[in-house]
Design an enzyme around this catalytic site. Structure first.
Site, PDB file in Angstrom:
ATOM      1  N   GLU A  40       0.845  -1.194   0.000  1.00  0.00           N
ATOM      2  CA  GLU A  40       0.000   0.000   0.000  1.00  0.00           C
ATOM      3  C   GLU A  40       0.885   1.250   0.000  1.00  0.00           C
ATOM      4  OE1 GLU A  40      -3.725   1.837   2.599  1.00  0.00           O
ATOM      5  OE2 GLU A  40      -2.194   0.647   3.632  1.00  0.00           O
ATOM      6  N   LYS A 112      -9.700   1.596  -2.571  1.00  0.00           N
ATOM      7  CA  LYS A 112      -9.918   1.059  -1.230  1.00  0.00           C
ATOM      8  C   LYS A 112     -11.322   1.408  -0.722  1.00  0.00           C
ATOM      9  CE  LYS A 112      -7.538   1.145   3.279  1.00  0.00           C
ATOM     10  NZ  LYS A 112      -6.380   1.783   3.970  1.00  0.00           N
ATOM     11  N   CYS A 153      -5.183  -3.176   2.739  1.00  0.00           N
ATOM     12  CA  CYS A 153      -4.938  -2.919   4.162  1.00  0.00           C
ATOM     13  C   CYS A 153      -6.177  -3.062   5.045  1.00  0.00           C
ATOM     14  CB  CYS A 153      -4.278  -1.545   4.320  1.00  0.00           C
ATOM     15  SG  CYS A 153      -3.386  -1.339   5.892  1.00  0.00           S
TER      16      CYS A 153
END
Length: 274
Positions: A40, A112, A153
């Site tokens: 990330e 995300k 994440c």
């Protein structure tokens, strides 16, 4: 099937990070990998948002993305670029993952979905939503590493996303990350293994590590976990590149032994009891 993972300590200068990424792509190819996975925020980690804003561009002008695409084409290697900060057309930012093929073409993008807005017991306070807009769609893409489901994440903590990815055919799950040290020490390994087991899929998690220029610390321990939950690779804390060989037939073997995807059932909403 050989893949490579790059564990980074990304800094505040995208040009430096781009060189690290391009060099790693060449190294991964030299070691026989078909695809390399990066963490990330591979291109920039800077919690000074005013300073960081000067380095964030739209997708067409992003120097790190251009450098990675060029390196992928030069070395003939697929790249899962964990994520970059990308300026959207509406002026907000996206935490965006890319899949780039061995000719340098972008095959998939994923923004995300779950943003990291937390207050940790250590006093750390993170508000990703203050700058970033959440994504809306789950993504599965065919790659040199098979059918790959994309996530980033904090998504790790929301198993419904991985159920959707595995139901859509993903046999591997990319979870590039920049986990904080406290949350990493407490939850990293157990959550990664859980996502692999419940999806009966490989988990490939390239991570940020160490002390960054902006003062934050990340946990490291880039992992590859097989569909049975066995850890095939744990890179510990040093930055660097590692390769691991995956057996694609392992997915079918595990899913035939424990057909958890076939056994999933829709759950009705919980009713109230009077």
């Amino acid at each position: 099937m050989r893949i490579a993972l790059l564990q980074m300590t990304s800094g505040i200068d995208p040009a430096v990070n781009a060189r690290v990424l391009a060099d790693a792509i060449g190294d991964a190819r030299a070691q026989g990998a078909a695809m390399v996975f990066t963490p990330e925020m591979s291109g920039l980690i800077d919690r000074d948002r005013a300073r960081a804003a000067r380095s964030i561009a739209d997708e067409g002008d992003d120097r790190v993305l251009a450098a990675v695409r060029a390196a992928a084409a030069t070395h003939g290697l697929w790249v899962q670029l964990g994520s970059l900060a990308i300026k959207r057309a509406d002026g907000r930012l996206a935490n965006r993952a890319f899949v780039i093929d061995d000719r340098g073409a972008i095959r998939a993008r994923y923004d995300k979905i779950h943003l990291f807005d937390v207050d940790l017991p250590t006093g750390e306070r993170w508000r990703e939503s203050a700058a970033y807009a959440p994504g809306e769609e789950a993504v599965v893409v065919e790659t040199a590493a098979g059918s790959l489901g994309l996530s980033i994440c904090y998504d790790l903590r929301f198993p419904a996303l991985y159920q959707a990815l595995s139901a859509a055919g993903a046999t591997s799950l990319a979870i590039p990350s920049a986990f904080t040290r406290p949350t990493g020490a407490a939850h990293w390994h157990v959550l990664m293994r859980a996502r692999a087991i419940e999806s009966a899929a490989f988990v490939i998690a390239a991570a940020q590590t160490g002390l960054h220029e902006d003062g934050r610390e990340t946990f490291g321990h880039s992992l590859v976990v097989d569909p049975w939950g066995e850890v095939l690779l744990d890179m510990g804390e040093p930055a660097g590149l590692a390769v691991v060989d995956l057996d694609p037939s392992r997915v079918a073997e595990v899913r035939s032994r424990l057909p958890v995807i076939a056994h999933r059932r829709a759950i009705a909403p919980v009713g109230s009891v009077s």
